[in-house]
Scaffold this motif. Structure first.
Motif, short mmCIF file in Angstrom:
data_model
loop_
_atom_site.label_atom_id
_atom_site.label_comp_id
_atom_site.label_asym_id
_atom_site.label_seq_id
_atom_site.Cartn_x
_atom_site.Cartn_y
_atom_site.Cartn_z
N GLU A 29 0.86 -1.17 0.00
CA GLU A 29 0.00 0.00 0.00
C GLU A 29 0.90 1.23 0.00
N VAL A 59 1.05 5.60 -0.18
CA VAL A 59 0.37 6.89 -0.16
C VAL A 59 1.25 7.86 -0.92
N VAL A 119 1.70 11.82 -1.89
CA VAL A 119 1.27 13.19 -1.66
C VAL A 119 1.83 14.03 -2.81
N TRP A 156 -7.94 10.84 -2.42
CA TRP A 156 -8.55 11.65 -1.35
C TRP A 156 -8.80 13.06 -1.83
N TYR A 171 -3.76 13.87 -2.03
CA TYR A 171 -3.46 12.55 -1.47
C TYR A 171 -4.06 11.43 -2.32
N VAL A 221 -4.16 7.11 -2.28
CA VAL A 221 -3.81 5.86 -1.63
C VAL A 221 -3.90 4.75 -2.66
N ARG A 252 5.62 13.88 -0.85
CA ARG A 252 5.84 12.85 0.16
C ARG A 252 5.31 11.53 -0.37
N SER A 253 5.88 10.45 0.12
CA SER A 253 5.33 9.15 -0.25
C SER A 253 5.59 8.18 0.90
N HIS A 254 4.82 7.15 0.92
CA HIS A 254 4.96 6.16 1.98
C HIS A 254 4.53 4.82 1.42
N ALA A 276 3.92 0.69 2.47
CA ALA A 276 3.86 -0.31 3.53
C ALA A 276 3.47 -1.65 2.93
#
Lengths: 165, 85
Positions: free
Chosen positions: A5, A7, A9, A43, A60, A62, A87-89, A91
């Motif tokens: 997953e 995210v 930004v 989002w 945003y 996801v 930004r990114s994330h 997981a």
């Protein structure tokens, strides 16, 4: 294949088309790197909790996808290159992916999206008549509003100067 | 400070704190759920200690991690934003 997953930004000050291009670009990277996109949830624009590189809004997204560690590596490399992404994330959600279940999930997601769009389409069909009726009035109003807003500002700007002189 | 006379038994009401994440197994710890994350930080943005929030060690660890992830994504602040100078 593993389930991940992410995210993203995206810089929210960019125009919508630019954001769309960015999202498409990263979605494509997932598929070209042997990944499968399961769900992409937008989002939309959100105020950032703090300013990042003088940017105050973020768009945003996801993303839920399946892929290999190589997919993620390539994605993250691109995150760092593209400065539209602030930004990114990423997981990992699970180590194993049941491909059949995955396909079912994608199909369900597509169906849900279609169901969500169907009422919109109906509404869009009905709208033209309504718009035709409303438009002349709407076209006049904003113009009047702009004048009304501008006029006081002009007065305010003029007034202090007069006093100073 | 004056030394208070020591009572034989300190009587104070202790409300048993329970870990919210244990009570409700359906309540997930998710860094994307910024409204829940926000409940576990102070106004200054500091993570509320276990001693206060009553979370169990396991969930507090996960929560801490989630809060830090949410901060990185600018979903919740590290610190309150100062008014623009």
């Amino acid at each position: 294949m593993r389930r991940y997953e992410s995210v993203w930004v995206v810089n929210g000050d960019l125009p919508d088309e630019e954001i769309k291009v960015t999202i498409d670009k990263f979605s494509r990277i997932i598929s070209t790197q042997g990944g499968t996109l399961v769900r992409l949830e937008e989002w939309g624009r959100r105020k950032l909790a703090y300013r990042i590189q003088a940017v105050t809004r973020g768009y945003y997204v996801v993303v839920d996808y399946a892929g290999t560690p190589a997919t993620v590596k390539e994605l993250e490399r691109n995150y760092r290159i593209d400065d539209r992404l602030i930004r990114s994330h990423t997981a990992k959600k699970s180590d194993k992916v049941n491909l059949e279940a995955l396909q079912a999930e994608i199909a369900a997601g597509v169906q849900a999206a279609a169901a969500a769009q169907a009422p919109e389409v109906e509404a869009a069909e009905r709208v033209p008549e309504a718009v035709a009726a409303v438009e002349p009035a709407a076209a006049v109003e904003p113009a009047a509003a702009v004048e009304a807003v501008e006029a006081p500002v002009a007065e305010v700007e003029a007034a202090p100067q007069g006093q100073e002189d | 400070m004056p030394v208070m006379p020591r009572r034989k038994r300190k009587q104070f009401y202790v409300r048993r704190k329970v870990c919210r994440f244990c009570v409700d197994a359906n309540l997930p710890i998710d860094y994307k759920d910024y409204n829940t994350m926000r409940q576990f930080v102070t106004e200054r943005g500091k993570i509320i200690p276990r001693r206060i929030s009553g979370n169990c060690a396991r969930h507090q660890r996960r929560l801490t991690r989630a809060i830090k992830q949410a901060r990185l994504l600018a979903l919740i602040p590290y610190t309150p934003t100062a008014p623009p100078a």
